[in-house]
Write a protein that holds these residues in place. Structure first.
Motif, PDB file in Angstrom:
ATOM      1  N   GLN A   1      -4.292  14.098  51.019  1.00  0.00           N
ATOM      2  CA  GLN A   1      -4.456  12.681  50.791  1.00  0.00           C
ATOM      3  C   GLN A   1      -3.596  11.871  50.088  1.00  0.00           C
ATOM      4  OE1 GLN A   1      -7.126  10.950  52.465  1.00  0.00           O
ATOM      5  NE2 GLN A   1      -8.342  12.724  52.991  1.00  0.00           N
TER       6      GLN A   1
ATOM      7  N   SER B   1      -8.801   5.580  54.744  1.00  0.00           N
ATOM      8  CA  SER B   1      -8.791   7.123  54.102  1.00  0.00           C
ATOM      9  C   SER B   1      -8.036   7.060  52.764  1.00  0.00           C
ATOM     10  CB  SER B   1      -8.284   7.854  55.311  1.00  0.00           C
ATOM     11  OG  SER B   1      -8.881   7.762  56.247  1.00  0.00           O
TER      12      SER B   1
ATOM     13  N   LEU C   1      -9.993   9.280  47.189  1.00  0.00           N
ATOM     14  CA  LEU C   1     -11.081   8.715  46.665  1.00  0.00           C
ATOM     15  C   LEU C   1     -10.947   8.074  45.204  1.00  0.00           C
ATOM     16  CD1 LEU C   1     -14.278  10.353  48.153  1.00  0.00           C
ATOM     17  CD2 LEU C   1     -13.136   8.473  49.027  1.00  0.00           C
TER      18      LEU C   1
ATOM     19  N   GLU D   1      -6.563  16.704  47.875  1.00  0.00           N
ATOM     20  CA  GLU D   1      -7.810  16.454  47.176  1.00  0.00           C
ATOM     21  C   GLU D   1      -8.925  17.534  47.305  1.00  0.00           C
ATOM     22  OE1 GLU D   1     -10.018  12.268  47.602  1.00  0.00           O
ATOM     23  OE2 GLU D   1     -11.219  13.450  48.943  1.00  0.00           O
TER      24      GLU D   1
ATOM     25  N   THR E   1     -12.660  18.985  46.495  1.00  0.00           N
ATOM     26  CA  THR E   1     -13.966  18.843  46.358  1.00  0.00           C
ATOM     27  C   THR E   1     -14.858  19.856  45.487  1.00  0.00           C
ATOM     28  OG1 THR E   1     -13.507  17.277  48.219  1.00  0.00           O
ATOM     29  CG2 THR E   1     -15.963  17.488  47.395  1.00  0.00           C
TER      30      THR E   1
ATOM     31  N   ARG F   1     -13.963  15.341  42.369  1.00  0.00           N
ATOM     32  CA  ARG F   1     -12.828  15.738  42.763  1.00  0.00           C
ATOM     33  C   ARG F   1     -11.645  15.812  41.889  1.00  0.00           C
ATOM     34  NH1 ARG F   1     -15.282  13.451  47.331  1.00  0.00           N
ATOM     35  NH2 ARG F   1     -16.662  12.066  46.257  1.00  0.00           N
TER      36      ARG F   1
ATOM     37  N   ASP G   1     -20.453  11.670  51.263  1.00  0.00           N
ATOM     38  CA  ASP G   1     -19.147  12.168  51.782  1.00  0.00           C
ATOM     39  C   ASP G   1     -18.078  11.195  51.761  1.00  0.00           C
ATOM     40  OD1 ASP G   1     -19.625  10.817  54.032  1.00  0.00           O
ATOM     41  OD2 ASP G   1     -19.986  12.228  55.273  1.00  0.00           O
ATOM     42  N   ARG G   2     -16.938  11.353  52.417  1.00  0.00           N
ATOM     43  CA  ARG G   2     -15.696  10.344  52.214  1.00  0.00           C
ATOM     44  C   ARG G   2     -15.771   9.190  53.016  1.00  0.00           C
ATOM     45  NH1 ARG G   2     -10.809  11.389  50.657  1.00  0.00           N
ATOM     46  NH2 ARG G   2     -10.222   9.966  52.307  1.00  0.00           N
TER      47      ARG G   2
ATOM     48  N   ASN H   1     -13.706   5.728  51.723  1.00  0.00           N
ATOM     49  CA  ASN H   1     -12.373   5.250  52.184  1.00  0.00           C
ATOM     50  C   ASN H   1     -12.688   5.611  53.771  1.00  0.00           C
ATOM     51  OD1 ASN H   1     -12.438   5.473  49.657  1.00  0.00           O
ATOM     52  ND2 ASN H   1     -10.114   5.729  49.758  1.00  0.00           N
ATOM     53  N   ASP H   2     -13.280   6.770  54.331  1.00  0.00           N
ATOM     54  CA  ASP H   2     -13.374   6.891  55.663  1.00  0.00           C
ATOM     55  C   ASP H   2     -14.329   6.357  56.547  1.00  0.00           C
ATOM     56  OD1 ASP H   2     -11.286   8.703  54.926  1.00  0.00           O
ATOM     57  OD2 ASP H   2     -12.412  10.653  55.275  1.00  0.00           O
TER      58      ASP H   2
ATOM     59  N   GLY I   1     -15.438   7.047  43.165  1.00  0.00           N
ATOM     60  CA  GLY I   1     -15.097   8.135  44.190  1.00  0.00           C
ATOM     61  C   GLY I   1     -15.138   9.695  43.262  1.00  0.00           C
TER      62      GLY I   1
END
Lengths: 250, 332
Positions: free
Chosen positions: B34, B49, B52, B74, B76, B130, B229-230, B271-272, B294
């Motif tokens: 990312q 994207s 986060l 990134e 997780t 993250r 999730d993202r 972001n996604d 995030g």
């Protein structure tokens, strides 16, 4: 609100809109709950005007059916300054008829390519040929690109084909799906979940990261569907260099 | 363009460069490349994207001498195990992690020099969700619309457009660089340490909700569900019924848009996200709280607090100035 646009090519349109804050990230130029060509043309013109004005601090512009989102960076400008600027710009906005592209999008209807096609025909008490004739008749306006990269929302679906969305969405539908949801039809771009009725598939890749430009069809363009058979679909899909035909319209 | 004599030397050079890489021995739970993302592409249906937690990304990069938005991993919750192959490199992790270099504990927020054959294992993220692993000079990846950020849903950015898998080889863009940064130590800047409500500005469709429902939105404690999730976080708490129904004519989503679908349980777009959505949005999270958002994960609890736009702008401007000044001190 103007309901006709026959009075000339260039006309300053006074249109009711509101400017709504999107926190400190953006301003929504909102025309309300409406899906109509005149509103969408005004939004398209507004998007172009904002881009052309190159306003300091504006980082993105997202036109939709009924609104324009203007994103900004508050370390460069303030929302106060931005809304003043937008009001001035929109007050004198002219909606010129502009050139746009009409894409010819071949579709194989039914069978494994359109899982809902037979049900769709039964539901509307129409033959397969009638549904195909109705679906391929209009020049559809691309009201917006949204949801997924390159996913085209089309307006202008024949009223006879309007269909409420499915009760349970599918978790996966293939790229290139041609579907109907409510009063809209769409060309999908990547594999995605969908609650719309799948009528067919096109070999057109509206999104291809390896291609320049990666996104083929943009808001304000138009789409004409053309029925093809399975063999033709396979041939076009297998040809990496094939791109759909299009021409300028005005 | 290039003459024959010019192509021969760089080829050897390229071959050497191509051999320096981090090999993925174990990918972790969800590790993606990312960067600062691809903002401003919403009109094409392309979400931004990117990291986060953009602040931690910037910090990890600063620790190895990179520009703030350079692509980094990134991580997780459960991190990857990476083996250095064919060269040396400087790396740094920003985040609250337990991490081992050749089985010895090493610190985050500190630039490390890794040699050929070294094994770096990020075991887990201790607080927050993250952490970011930056390598001096960045990773070699093909940008899409100006960004290497991974968007797996569309198969773009990152390594083959997806999260890391075991045996991936992450080539370095400038192996051997960043040695000057080794030993650089940063502050343990962790957005998740700030315990306060997530601040929002009401709207754009707050009017769809009766005053009592708006009040409930702010008085309730919300839990982040397992559907986080993202793309977005689904919250659980009291149902927020919309007086005008839960479908609107679609308009754009931003990172931090709080949508309320038919079940009355809010979804915060991340972001996604899809670039547009058809649920009414009761509120929008302010920029200053996005990095902290995030860092949230399933099971975390949060409240919302309303602020006005001018306050949100002042917070962000102040925070950015302070953070930029810190990054400059760190790099200088």
């Amino acid at each position: 609100m103007t309901s006709q646009e026959t009075t000339g090519d260039r006309q300053a349109e006074s249109r009711r809109y509101s400017l709504v804050p999107l926190a400190d990230q953006g301003v929504l130029v909102d025309c309300g709950e409406t899906i109509d060509v005149e509103t969408n043309r005004w939004i398209d013109a507004a998007a172009r005007a904002v881009n052309a004005a190159a306003i300091a601090g504006v980082t993105g512009v997202v036109p939709t059916y009924r609104s324009l989102t203007v994103e900004y960076d508050s370390t460069t400008t303030t929302q106060d300054t931005l809304t003043t600027r937008l009001d001035a710009l929109l007050a004198t906005l002219t909606v010129a008829s502009r050139r746009y592209r009409r894409f010819h999008v071949p579709v194989v209807y039914g069978g494994e390519y359109g899982l809902d096609f037979d049900d769709f025909c039964r539901r509307h008490a129409l033959s397969r040929e009638e549904v195909i004739a109705l679906h391929t008749a209009p020049d559809y306006r691309v009201f917006m690109i949204g949801f997924m990269p390159g996913f085209a929302y089309l307006g202008g679906l024949e009223a006879q084909l309007h269909t409420p969305r499915r009760d349970s969405p599918r978790t996966r539908t293939p790229a290139g799906s041609i579907s109907v949801g409510g009063q809209q039809t769409a060309v999908s771009s990547v594999e995605a979940p969908s609650g719309w009725h799948l009528l067919g598939r096109t070999p057109v890749r509206t999104f291809d990261p390896q291609r320049e430009p990666p996104i083929l069809i943009e808001a304000g363009d138009s789409v004409r569907f053309e029925a093809i058979d399975e063999a033709r679909f396979r041939a076009l899909q297998a040809d990496p260099d094939w791109q759909p035909a299009w021409e300028w319209m005005s | 363009m290039a003459s024959d004599s010019m192509t021969s030397d760089p080829m050897t050079n390229d071959a050497m460069k191509a051999s320096a890489a981090l090999r993925v021995s174990a990918p972790g739970m969800l590790t993606t490349l990312q960067d600062g993302g691809r903002p401003g592409q919403g009109h094409l249906g392309v979400p931004p994207s990117g990291a986060l937690d953009a602040m931690s990304l910037a910090l990890a990069n600063a620790l190895v001498g990179n520009a703030p938005e350079t692509g980094a991993l990134e991580i997780t919750l459960l991190g990857p195990t990476l083996v250095v192959e064919g060269g040396n490199c400087a790396v740094a992790v920003a985040g609250d992690v337990e991490m081992l270099l050749n089985d010895c504990r090493v610190d985050a927020f500190c630039s490390l020099w890794l040699r050929d054959g070294d094994v770096l294992k990020v075991r887990r993220v201790l607080s927050g969700a993250r952490a970011y692993l930056a390598v001096a000079g960045g990773f070699r990846a093909t940008p899409f619309l100006g960004s290497v950020a991974t968007l797996a849903r569309a198969g773009i950015g990152g390594f083959e457009g997806r999260a890391l898998l075991a045996d991936d080889r992450l080539e370095l863009a400038a192996p051997g660089s960043g040695q000057a940064s080794v030993g650089r130590v940063g502050e343990q800047h962790l957005p998740q340490r700030e315990k306060r409500p997530i601040r929002v500005v009401l709207g754009p469709q707050a009017a769809h909700f009766a005053r009592a429902k708006q009040a409930r939105f702010f008085s309730a404690e919300w839990a982040i569900s397992t559907l986080a999730d993202r793309m977005g976080y689904r919250l659980t708490g009291p149902a927020l019924a919309s007086a005008k129904g839960h479908n609107i004519v679609s308009d754009a989503l931003l990172t931090g848009s709080v949508q309320v679908p038919g079940d009355g349980q809010p979804i915060i777009a991340m972001n996604d996200r899809g670039t547009t959505g058809g649920y009414p949005k009761i509120a929008t999270v302010i920029r200053a709280d996005l990095a902290r958002l995030g860092q949230m994960k399933p099971g975390d609890r949060l409240r919302f607090e309303a602020v006005d736009v001018a306050h949100a702008e002042a917070l962000w401007r102040g925070r950015q100035q302070e953070f930029q000044a810190y990054l400059e001190r760190l790099s200088g």
